[in-house]
Design an enzyme around this catalytic site. Structure first.
Site, PDB file in Angstrom:
ATOM      1  N   GLY A  59       3.213  -4.035  -1.062  1.00 21.82           N
ATOM      2  CA  GLY A  59       4.435  -4.439  -0.381  1.00 21.82           C
ATOM      3  C   GLY A  59       4.290  -4.771   1.078  1.00 21.82           C
ATOM      4  CB  SER A  60       6.882  -4.538   3.656  1.00 28.39           C
ATOM      5  OG  SER A  60       7.022  -4.869   5.007  1.00 28.39           O
ATOM      6  CB  SER A  61       2.772  -6.841   6.628  1.00 24.43           C
ATOM      7  OG  SER A  61       3.795  -7.774   6.856  1.00 24.43           O
ATOM      8  CB  SER A  62       7.327  -3.493   8.119  1.00 17.58           C
ATOM      9  OG  SER A  62       7.678  -4.705   8.733  1.00 17.58           O
TER      10      SER A  62
END
Lengths: 132, 418
Positions: A59-62
């Protein structure tokens, strides 16, 4: 058992070995450490103060931002264990180091060995040696 | 092999070019060490995902860079922030959070980043050349950049993206290297109906399946030659990077590194060939909805941010009917300017649509309080809505979303999936 050292440090605590990959962003509440991903089998558990073992990251790169916020909020795991170094998640720890905040060390260990440690209280030495 | 530093690097690391530059290069170098990169590569551009407020820590980091006189060395666009600075929509951030989110957005602008504030930078004029090395963040932008543009980036997380932009360099590992861009799996979708392969809604659903199946592996899809448009590829990639960790996909005859299946495999044999059946696709479709109620409280589209074509499609489908539920259409300033100029914005707003610029409904509190069911056509919204907003999801096509918004309950055209 010995894990590969990714980010040096030592830790002692209970192992929470997740059974399914997780995206920290959208999957972990950055202020509490609660697992909030509705579809995750460990939803409702809390990662703060645990030695957190991750089978894979998705999932997210955050995820790095969530990791840094967990550290800043005092809700970080005591250590991270992952099968391979994950640049995104570990960035949160690297930046915490640059900010001169307390960090959590990180180690590499395969999925099967992670599972075997689940629920146990362990000590990980600076050189990666794991003692039950 | 340990990373080799040039004399200039050593000067930067000694703080001679300012504390911001030192911090940035230290972060890049430490990541290079962790990932086993032998050297740093010059980069052509960056897309920065780090300006979204997740808590005070990120603001403090950005402001520390600004205090240290850090400036980006290459073109750097910005992903979404937590506030709609254009004032099209309202966010319910408490005063402290609002202040910190705004400070963060301003800090990134001060470092020389372009105020693009979009997760579709590749549709806002930021399209690095085939084969160039870049440092992009935001999972959907990363997968689009690698797969559709053929520029080379790893999945840069928050902080590393801005650090690389300031250093003008990135660690040489992973998807920067040709051998790591090879497809290991062949995904054959030629058994699915042509009608399905032509449908917009097929792409986020197939992307969801692909992400679940691949996790972070690279696959080449065969059987889509001549079908997907750019918005379809955008939706496919975004879904695959939320259900899985996909950073690069190939579609034979469509994406630039896959003129053929064999080219994507770099001449080697695939580890596995998967023939996709309608049941596999239906499984992914089913997973995207988790609401039990057929009544809906809000509709959101635009993850990734809508293109001008998608805005026009929304207006056409509405066909002069008003929506009776809050309906959020998220986009960037590049599209906002265009829909203001051609009258689309005024028409959409007159029909009850809320345009959202610079941000989106799953990254900041803006869905109606007290609501419980969100309808969307976005695989990415469907994946993140529940964890981030508490809303359960009803998933459908853009047409389903519009019809449901007009009636206030779920209306689906199931014919496509037969």
């Amino acid at each position: 058992m010995r894990a590969q050292v990714l980010i040096a440090g030592e830790a002692q605590g209970e192992v929470l070995a997740l059974t399914h990959p997780i995206s920290f962003w959208g999957g972990v509440n950055p202020r509490t450490g609660d697992i909030i991903d509705a579809r995750h089998p460990e939803r409702g558990q809390n990662i703060a103060g645990k030695i957190l073992a991750l089978p894979a990251m998705i999932g997210s790169s955050s995820a790095a931002a969530v990791m840094l916020e967990l550290i800043h909020a005092g809700k970080a795991p005591k250590a991270l264990i992952m099968p391979d170094p994950d640049a995104i998640l570990l960035l949160g720890v690297i930046v915490a180091q640059e900010m001169e905040w307390p960090i959590c060390p990180a180690f590499a260990l395969d999925k099967e060995s992670q599972r075997a440690l689940h629920g146990k209280t362990i000590k990980i030495e600076r050189d990666g040696e794991i003692k039950e | 092999m340990a990373l080799q530093f040039t004399n200039e690097d050593k000067a930067i690391l000694a703080g001679e070019k300012g504390m911001g530059a030192k911090m940035a290069l230290s972060i890049v170098a430490e990541t290079a060490r962790l990932m086993g990169a032998p050297r740093l590569l010059p980069i052509a551009s960056a897309h920065i995902d780090g300006a979204l407020y997740h808590g005070d820590s990120g603001t403090l980091f950005a402001e520390k860079l600004v205090e240290g006189d850090a400036k980006v060395a290459v073109r750097s666009t910005l992903n979404v922030g937590a506030l709609d600075l254009m004032g099209c929509s309202k966010q319910r951030l408490p005063p402290h959070e609002r202040d910190m989110a705004k400070r963060m957005m301003r800090a990134y602008e001060k470092m020389g980043c372009e105020p693009s504030w979009t997760c579709s930078p590749y549709q806002a004029g930021h399209r690095p050349a085939l084969g160039s090395d870049v440092a992009w963040g935001e999972s959907n932008a990363v997968v689009f950049c690698n797969s559709v543009l053929g520029a080379r980036t790893n999945r840069y997380g928050d902080f590393l993206d801005i650090a690389c932009a300031i250093a003008g360099r990135a660690p040489d590992y992973g998807l920067h290297r040709t051998e790591n861009r090879r497809a290991r799996f062949v995904i054959d979708v030629s058994g699915l109906s042509e009608t399905l392969r032509r449908a917009d809604i097929f792409y986020p659903v197939l992307g969801t399946w692909f992400g679940l199946e691949m996790t972070n592996d690279i696959g080449v899809v065969d059987g889509l030659q001549g079908f997907p448009n750019e918005d379809n590829l955008k939706a496919f990639g975004a879904a695959s990077a939320s259900s899985g960790g996909v950073g690069l996909f190939h579609i034979a005859g469509v994406t630039p590194e896959a003129p053929t299946v064999d080219a994507a495999l770099q001449g080697q044999k695939p580890e596995r060939v998967i023939r996709v059946t309608i049941d596999m696709v239906l499984g992914a479709l089913k997973r995207l909805s988790n609401a039990s109620s057929e009544s809906i409280d809000a509709i959101a589209i635009g993850s990734p941010h809508l293109s001008l074509e998608e805005m026009h499609a929304l207006l056409t489908l509405l066909n002069d009917r008003k929506v009776i539920r809050p309906f959020f259409a998220c986009t960037g300033r590049h599209v906002l300017r265009a829909i203001e100029a051609d009258g689309t914005r005024a028409k959409l707003e007159a029909l009850g649509i809320t345009i959202v610029a610079d941000t989106c409904v799953v990254v900041t509190p803006m869905l109606p309080e007290g609501g419980s069911v969100l309808m969307t056509n976005s695989g990415k919204f469907a994946h993140y809505a529940t964890g981030n907003t508490g809303y359960a999801v009803q998933y459908g096509s853009l047409k389903d979303c519009v019809e449901s918004a007009v009636k206030g309950h779920v209306i689906r055209d199931g014919g496509l999936w037969q």
